[in-house]
Design a protein around this motif. Structure first.
Motif, PDB file in Angstrom:
ATOM      1  N   TRP A  17       0.851  -1.205   0.000  1.00 36.99           N
ATOM      2  CA  TRP A  17       0.000   0.000   0.000  1.00 36.99           C
ATOM      3  C   TRP A  17       0.876   1.240   0.000  1.00 36.99           C
ATOM      4  O   TRP A  17       0.647   2.184  -0.751  1.00 36.99           O
ATOM      5  N   GLN A  18       1.869   1.239   0.887  1.00 32.84           N
ATOM      6  CA  GLN A  18       2.742   2.410   1.019  1.00 32.84           C
ATOM      7  C   GLN A  18       3.575   2.624  -0.235  1.00 32.84           C
ATOM      8  O   GLN A  18       3.816   3.767  -0.635  1.00 32.84           O
ATOM      9  N   ARG A  19       4.013   1.551  -0.839  1.00 41.91           N
ATOM     10  CA  ARG A  19       4.832   1.639  -2.044  1.00 41.91           C
ATOM     11  C   ARG A  19       4.107   2.414  -3.145  1.00 41.91           C
ATOM     12  O   ARG A  19       4.707   3.194  -3.873  1.00 41.91           O
ATOM     13  N   TYR A  20       2.793   2.173  -3.273  1.00 41.14           N
ATOM     14  CA  TYR A  20       2.015   2.796  -4.338  1.00 41.14           C
ATOM     15  C   TYR A  20       1.133   3.947  -3.861  1.00 41.14           C
ATOM     16  O   TYR A  20       0.449   4.568  -4.671  1.00 41.14           O
ATOM     17  N   GLY A  21       1.131   4.215  -2.562  1.00 38.23           N
ATOM     18  CA  GLY A  21       0.343   5.327  -2.032  1.00 38.23           C
ATOM     19  C   GLY A  21      -1.157   5.101  -2.179  1.00 38.23           C
ATOM     20  O   GLY A  21      -1.894   6.029  -2.516  1.00 38.23           O
ATOM     21  N   VAL A  22      -1.581   3.846  -1.968  1.00 35.84           N
ATOM     22  CA  VAL A  22      -2.994   3.493  -2.107  1.00 35.84           C
ATOM     23  C   VAL A  22      -3.479   2.776  -0.849  1.00 35.84           C
ATOM     24  O   VAL A  22      -2.703   2.508   0.056  1.00 35.84           O
ATOM     25  N   THR A  23      -4.771   2.457  -0.831  1.00 31.29           N
ATOM     26  CA  THR A  23      -5.351   1.738   0.300  1.00 31.29           C
ATOM     27  C   THR A  23      -5.439   0.243  -0.016  1.00 31.29           C
ATOM     28  O   THR A  23      -5.257  -0.175  -1.168  1.00 31.29           O
ATOM     29  N   ASP A  24      -5.765  -0.535   0.997  1.00 27.09           N
ATOM     30  CA  ASP A  24      -5.949  -1.969   0.826  1.00 27.09           C
ATOM     31  C   ASP A  24      -7.050  -2.255  -0.190  1.00 27.09           C
ATOM     32  O   ASP A  24      -6.940  -3.170  -1.008  1.00 27.09           O
ATOM     33  N   ARG A  25      -8.090  -1.471  -0.164  1.00 28.99           N
ATOM     34  CA  ARG A  25      -9.214  -1.663  -1.102  1.00 28.99           C
ATOM     35  C   ARG A  25      -8.762  -1.465  -2.543  1.00 28.99           C
ATOM     36  O   ARG A  25      -9.216  -2.170  -3.452  1.00 28.99           O
ATOM     37  N   THR A  26      -7.876  -0.522  -2.779  1.00 30.31           N
ATOM     38  CA  THR A  26      -7.358  -0.303  -4.133  1.00 30.31           C
ATOM     39  C   THR A  26      -6.584  -1.521  -4.610  1.00 30.31           C
ATOM     40  O   THR A  26      -6.741  -1.945  -5.757  1.00 30.31           O
ATOM     41  N   ILE A  27      -5.781  -2.098  -3.725  1.00 29.90           N
ATOM     42  CA  ILE A  27      -5.048  -3.316  -4.082  1.00 29.90           C
ATOM     43  C   ILE A  27      -6.044  -4.416  -4.459  1.00 29.90           C
ATOM     44  O   ILE A  27      -5.845  -5.126  -5.452  1.00 29.90           O
ATOM     45  N   ASP A  28      -7.130  -4.547  -3.706  1.00 34.38           N
ATOM     46  CA  ASP A  28      -8.170  -5.536  -4.034  1.00 34.38           C
ATOM     47  C   ASP A  28      -8.741  -5.278  -5.433  1.00 34.38           C
ATOM     48  O   ASP A  28      -8.926  -6.216  -6.209  1.00 34.38           O
ATOM     49  N   ARG A  29      -9.007  -4.029  -5.739  1.00 30.34           N
ATOM     50  CA  ARG A  29      -9.545  -3.691  -7.069  1.00 30.34           C
ATOM     51  C   ARG A  29      -8.550  -4.072  -8.165  1.00 30.34           C
ATOM     52  O   ARG A  29      -8.944  -4.590  -9.208  1.00 30.34           O
ATOM     53  N   TRP A  30      -7.283  -3.777  -7.926  1.00 34.01           N
ATOM     54  CA  TRP A  30      -6.263  -4.134  -8.913  1.00 34.01           C
ATOM     55  C   TRP A  30      -6.221  -5.640  -9.142  1.00 34.01           C
ATOM     56  O   TRP A  30      -6.051  -6.097 -10.268  1.00 34.01           O
ATOM     57  N   LEU A  31      -6.368  -6.400  -8.070  1.00 29.52           N
ATOM     58  CA  LEU A  31      -6.326  -7.856  -8.182  1.00 29.52           C
ATOM     59  C   LEU A  31      -7.513  -8.405  -8.975  1.00 29.52           C
ATOM     60  O   LEU A  31      -7.396  -9.451  -9.614  1.00 29.52           O
ATOM     61  N   PHE A  32      -8.645  -7.711  -8.941  1.00 34.35           N
ATOM     62  CA  PHE A  32      -9.833  -8.176  -9.649  1.00 34.35           C
ATOM     63  C   PHE A  32      -9.930  -7.636 -11.071  1.00 34.35           C
ATOM     64  O   PHE A  32     -10.923  -7.881 -11.747  1.00 34.35           O
ATOM     65  N   GLN A  33      -8.902  -6.916 -11.526  1.00 32.88           N
ATOM     66  CA  GLN A  33      -8.850  -6.436 -12.904  1.00 32.88           C
ATOM     67  C   GLN A  33      -7.778  -7.228 -13.659  1.00 32.88           C
ATOM     68  O   GLN A  33      -6.603  -6.866 -13.637  1.00 32.88           O
ATOM     69  N   PRO A  34      -8.158  -8.307 -14.325  1.00 33.95           N
ATOM     70  CA  PRO A  34      -7.169  -9.167 -14.978  1.00 33.95           C
ATOM     71  C   PRO A  34      -6.296  -8.433 -15.991  1.00 33.95           C
ATOM     72  O   PRO A  34      -5.112  -8.736 -16.127  1.00 33.95           O
ATOM     73  N   GLY A  35      -6.856  -7.454 -16.681  1.00 35.21           N
ATOM     74  CA  GLY A  35      -6.091  -6.714 -17.678  1.00 35.21           C
ATOM     75  C   GLY A  35      -4.963  -5.883 -17.092  1.00 35.21           C
ATOM     76  O   GLY A  35      -4.014  -5.533 -17.788  1.00 35.21           O
ATOM     77  N   LEU A  36      -5.065  -5.575 -15.829  1.00 41.32           N
ATOM     78  CA  LEU A  36      -4.037  -4.773 -15.165  1.00 41.32           C
ATOM     79  C   LEU A  36      -2.774  -5.585 -14.914  1.00 41.32           C
ATOM     80  O   LEU A  36      -1.670  -5.047 -14.906  1.00 41.32           O
ATOM     81  N   GLY A  37      -2.941  -6.875 -14.689  1.00 40.32           N
ATOM     82  CA  GLY A  37      -1.781  -7.755 -14.511  1.00 40.32           C
ATOM     83  C   GLY A  37      -1.065  -7.601 -13.182  1.00 40.32           C
ATOM     84  O   GLY A  37       0.108  -7.959 -13.070  1.00 40.32           O
ATOM     85  N   PHE A  38      -1.761  -7.069 -12.172  1.00 43.00           N
ATOM     86  CA  PHE A  38      -1.107  -6.902 -10.874  1.00 43.00           C
ATOM     87  C   PHE A  38      -0.778  -8.277 -10.295  1.00 43.00           C
ATOM     88  O   PHE A  38      -1.595  -9.193 -10.364  1.00 43.00           O
ATOM     89  N   PRO A  39       0.428  -8.436  -9.736  1.00 38.43           N
ATOM     90  CA  PRO A  39       0.844  -9.749  -9.225  1.00 38.43           C
ATOM     91  C   PRO A  39      -0.074 -10.284  -8.127  1.00 38.43           C
ATOM     92  O   PRO A  39      -0.582  -9.527  -7.307  1.00 38.43           O
ATOM     93  N   ARG A  40      -0.256 -11.582  -8.129  1.00 33.10           N
ATOM     94  CA  ARG A  40      -1.060 -12.244  -7.108  1.00 33.10           C
ATOM     95  C   ARG A  40      -0.232 -12.361  -5.830  1.00 33.10           C
ATOM     96  O   ARG A  40       0.973 -12.618  -5.886  1.00 33.10           O
TER      97      ARG A  40
END
Length: 69
Positions: A17-40
């Protein structure tokens, strides 16, 4: 070219979260967007951790083709 000396580091969710300046919820959103390719994450005792090398690779993939102005 920078040589990675921290490719084996495992980062807890809070550090991500701190690395990207976002919240936990944002990380969850990134994980549910397959096109984004955020690591599991790796889940250990219901806590999430990421390989730092996976995050670095994702960051580089996001900047491929983007030239500095």
């Amino acid at each position: 070219m920078e040589t990675s000396t921290h490719s084996n580091r495992i980062l807890p969710a809070r550090n991500v979260w701190q690395r990207y300046g976002v919240t936990d919820r944002t990380i969850d959103r990134w994980l549910f967007q397959p096109g984004l390719g955020f690591p599991r994450p790796i889940v250990i005792n219901r806590r999430r951790y990421w390989n730092e090398c996976d995050l670095i690779a994702w960051e580089r993939s996001r900047t491929d083709g983007v030239e500095a102005i």
